[in-house]
Design an enzyme around this catalytic site. Sequence first.
Site, PDB file in Angstrom:
ATOM      1  N   LYS A  74       0.807  -1.220   0.000  1.00 60.71           N
ATOM      2  CA  LYS A  74       0.000   0.000   0.000  1.00 60.71           C
ATOM      3  C   LYS A  74       0.840   1.270   0.000  1.00 60.71           C
ATOM      4  O   LYS A  74       2.006   1.265   0.388  1.00 60.71           O
ATOM      5  CB  LYS A  74      -0.990  -0.026   1.153  1.00 60.71           C
ATOM      6  CG  LYS A  74      -0.401   0.181   2.510  1.00 60.71           C
ATOM      7  CD  LYS A  74      -1.535   0.316   3.525  1.00 60.71           C
ATOM      8  CE  LYS A  74      -1.533  -0.779   4.540  1.00 60.71           C
ATOM      9  NZ  LYS A  74      -2.647  -0.991   5.349  1.00 60.71           N
ATOM     10  N   GLY A  75       0.237   2.348  -0.472  1.00 62.18           N
ATOM     11  CA  GLY A  75       0.925   3.620  -0.633  1.00 62.18           C
ATOM     12  C   GLY A  75       1.663   4.015   0.637  1.00 62.18           C
ATOM     13  O   GLY A  75       1.088   4.090   1.711  1.00 62.18           O
TER      14      GLY A  75
ATOM     15  N   ASN B  67     -13.688   5.136  -3.330  1.00 57.55           N
ATOM     16  CA  ASN B  67     -13.002   5.188  -2.040  1.00 57.55           C
ATOM     17  C   ASN B  67     -12.351   6.538  -1.875  1.00 57.55           C
ATOM     18  O   ASN B  67     -12.025   7.219  -2.846  1.00 57.55           O
ATOM     19  CB  ASN B  67     -11.969   4.066  -1.901  1.00 57.55           C
ATOM     20  CG  ASN B  67     -10.606   4.463  -2.417  1.00 57.55           C
ATOM     21  OD1 ASN B  67      -9.846   5.152  -1.733  1.00 57.55           O
ATOM     22  ND2 ASN B  67     -10.292   4.072  -3.650  1.00 57.55           N
TER      23      ASN B  67
ATOM     24  N   VAL C   8      -9.846   6.842   0.878  1.00 58.76           N
ATOM     25  CA  VAL C   8      -9.021   6.450   2.027  1.00 58.76           C
ATOM     26  C   VAL C   8      -8.009   7.546   2.354  1.00 58.76           C
ATOM     27  O   VAL C   8      -7.808   7.896   3.513  1.00 58.76           O
ATOM     28  CB  VAL C   8      -8.325   5.097   1.756  1.00 58.76           C
ATOM     29  CG1 VAL C   8      -7.304   4.781   2.834  1.00 58.76           C
ATOM     30  CG2 VAL C   8      -9.370   3.990   1.667  1.00 58.76           C
TER      31      VAL C   8
ATOM     32  N   ASN D  46       4.666   1.011  -3.258  1.00 60.88           N
ATOM     33  CA  ASN D  46       4.024   2.170  -3.867  1.00 60.88           C
ATOM     34  C   ASN D  46       4.415   3.393  -3.036  1.00 60.88           C
ATOM     35  O   ASN D  46       4.212   3.421  -1.830  1.00 60.88           O
ATOM     36  CB  ASN D  46       2.504   1.958  -3.883  1.00 60.88           C
ATOM     37  CG  ASN D  46       1.764   3.127  -4.498  1.00 60.88           C
ATOM     38  OD1 ASN D  46       1.626   4.178  -3.889  1.00 60.88           O
ATOM     39  ND2 ASN D  46       1.282   2.938  -5.705  1.00 60.88           N
TER      40      ASN D  46
ATOM     41  N   CYS E 105      -2.951   9.688  -6.888  1.00 65.70           N
ATOM     42  CA  CYS E 105      -3.990   9.496  -5.882  1.00 65.70           C
ATOM     43  C   CYS E 105      -4.964  10.666  -5.913  1.00 65.70           C
ATOM     44  O   CYS E 105      -4.561  11.814  -5.719  1.00 65.70           O
ATOM     45  CB  CYS E 105      -3.405   9.368  -4.475  1.00 65.70           C
ATOM     46  SG  CYS E 105      -4.715   9.182  -3.244  1.00 65.70           S
TER      47      CYS E 105
ATOM     48  N   GLY F  57      -7.269  -1.804 -13.672  1.00 65.81           N
ATOM     49  CA  GLY F  57      -8.525  -1.048 -13.714  1.00 65.81           C
ATOM     50  C   GLY F  57      -9.677  -1.988 -13.961  1.00 65.81           C
ATOM     51  O   GLY F  57     -10.016  -2.293 -15.102  1.00 65.81           O
TER      52      GLY F  57
ATOM     53  N   GLY G  83      -6.915  -5.359  -8.339  1.00 68.38           N
ATOM     54  CA  GLY G  83      -7.152  -4.542  -7.153  1.00 68.38           C
ATOM     55  C   GLY G  83      -8.444  -4.862  -6.451  1.00 68.38           C
ATOM     56  O   GLY G  83      -8.545  -5.811  -5.674  1.00 68.38           O
ATOM     57  N   THR G  84      -9.470  -4.082  -6.783  1.00 68.48           N
ATOM     58  CA  THR G  84     -10.756  -4.184  -6.094  1.00 68.48           C
ATOM     59  C   THR G  84     -11.327  -5.603  -6.081  1.00 68.48           C
ATOM     60  O   THR G  84     -12.012  -5.993  -5.127  1.00 68.48           O
ATOM     61  CB  THR G  84     -11.749  -3.200  -6.753  1.00 68.48           C
ATOM     62  OG1 THR G  84     -11.144  -1.897  -6.748  1.00 68.48           O
ATOM     63  CG2 THR G  84     -13.052  -3.111  -5.987  1.00 68.48           C
TER      64      THR G  84
END
Lengths: 304, 255
Positions: free
Chosen positions: A45-46, A69, A71, A99, A130, A243, A265-266
């Site tokens: 994660k970022g 989202n 976040v 990331n 982001c 995507g 991802g999702t």
Amino acid sequence: MVNLNVKIGSLTLKNPVMTASGTFGYGEEFADFIDLSRLGGIIVKGTTLNPRQGNPYPRMAETPSGMLNAVGLQNKGVDYFAQHIYPGIKDLDTRVIVNVSGASIEDYVGVCERLRGLDKVAAIEVNISCPNVKQGGMSFGTTCDGCESVVSAVRRAWDRTMIVKLTPNVTDITEIARAAEGAGTDAVSLTNTFLGMAIDVERQRPVLSTITGGLSGACIRPIAVRMVWQVANAVSVPVVGLGGIMNGRDAVEFMLAGATAVQIGTANFIDPQVTVKAVEYIQDYMQRHGMASCAELTGAMKGV
Amino acid sequence: MVMKQVMDFTVKANDKHGDNYSLLKLAPVKGSVPPVKPGQFVQVEVPNSKTTYLRRPISINYADTHELWLLVRRAGAGTRSLCDTQEGSVLSVVLPLGNGFTTDVKGTALLIGGGVGIAPLLMLGSKLAVRGVDVQFLLGARSMSDLLELDLFRQTAPVHVATEDGSLGHKGLVTTHPVLQSDEITHIACCGPMPMMKAVAAIARERGINCEVSLENMMACGLGACLCCVEDTKDEGNVCVCTDGPVFNINRLKW
């Protein structure tokens, strides 16, 4: 025999399937469901220079075939990552990619400098996309100059593989991709989330605390596939496609459009085993179509 | 720690409670239900829904090795589809998730549930009773017809009831029920609508009673990965309700 290896810059992945940042935690969250060593790579994660609490709740809104989202890059900072997370994931038999996010060029460079000492960080993905942080973030990704300034500064601070993650929230994503390539990145990944918004019509208020958020999930896939195809035709560095990939079929679609590798991802939220199933699907697909290596699949769309 | 898994379950029964609730009785297609703790939840894939995308977090009403019960309230498109599930259909379920309620309790425990929030308290009551804790339930609903599984609760421990329309038990909200004023209570576990939990927490604080609440912040993954369902805590700032919770001691919460 199918060879699933792919190369991103000087980095070889055992297969083209990676996890998208912010959807897979640090990998350990999914260790009960899949053998992490079956993945091409894990993009954690970022990570920012300083800890971030992220945005206030509510941060999520379900949408047709997707979700928004907001976040806001909640994470405990790069030093925490180095001390507490890295030791637990460095010996995974997959590529660990971090990331990197920031609000200023100095932030990005600072994170890279701290990651340099961590041998098993195989690559970084520079997040200039982001949509959920007010400062920096996406603003670097929406102009060629902004992109170039971050990418060239990070390039000087990082000599391992570098991927630049692009935002789709621009008029022409190929210009930004070219700017990233010109500034020395080894690859680009796209797309990050699409800026969107949802309103609770009964309460007549925005659903998200930040009003707008990033749209992901199956609903964005056709747009992302189009952008990957455009960018793959515009740059010569590898393109990592993401995507709305929900399964192996969708992953193949991105590769046919020109992606060298993909990120899921999702879909991990709905099927925690989707990544491994996608690896199996791609292998089977290549066998069925008589492809010996992934290079034969990348950009193999016919009739254009 | 019990391993989390994705399992297919067959819907053995869909018992409708009025127009708004369904008790889904599920059995694993293969293998057995993993051990679960009271207060843990599952993520259920929504079948036959054009407008939903994510799984739905549902608390566990009852579980043994053969069976898993989910009490579902028709709230939106996802739960509506779940409530309409036909017997014999198969649901994909991720479980067990979350931390669950504390069962290391001494003295008298009052388990307070409102609406569909009563669901996880049934198993908690049984577990505490087995451990020798003096358990009492306080169940609240709009009306008598919204009080679910009353017989099962009564088989487990003494039940106090509050209905807003006075159709059964004390008339009014659970927070005005006299049992809350009892000096015997040493522990409260609460699950229900947010305003109810906040009001219960305020009473517990005032009276110095140890209190746990089960939150239902909107979730995407349920696995601590997406960071969508966060609750702001005094000790650690934003934490995931799905992994740090859903059960929180009120001392950690900012409300």
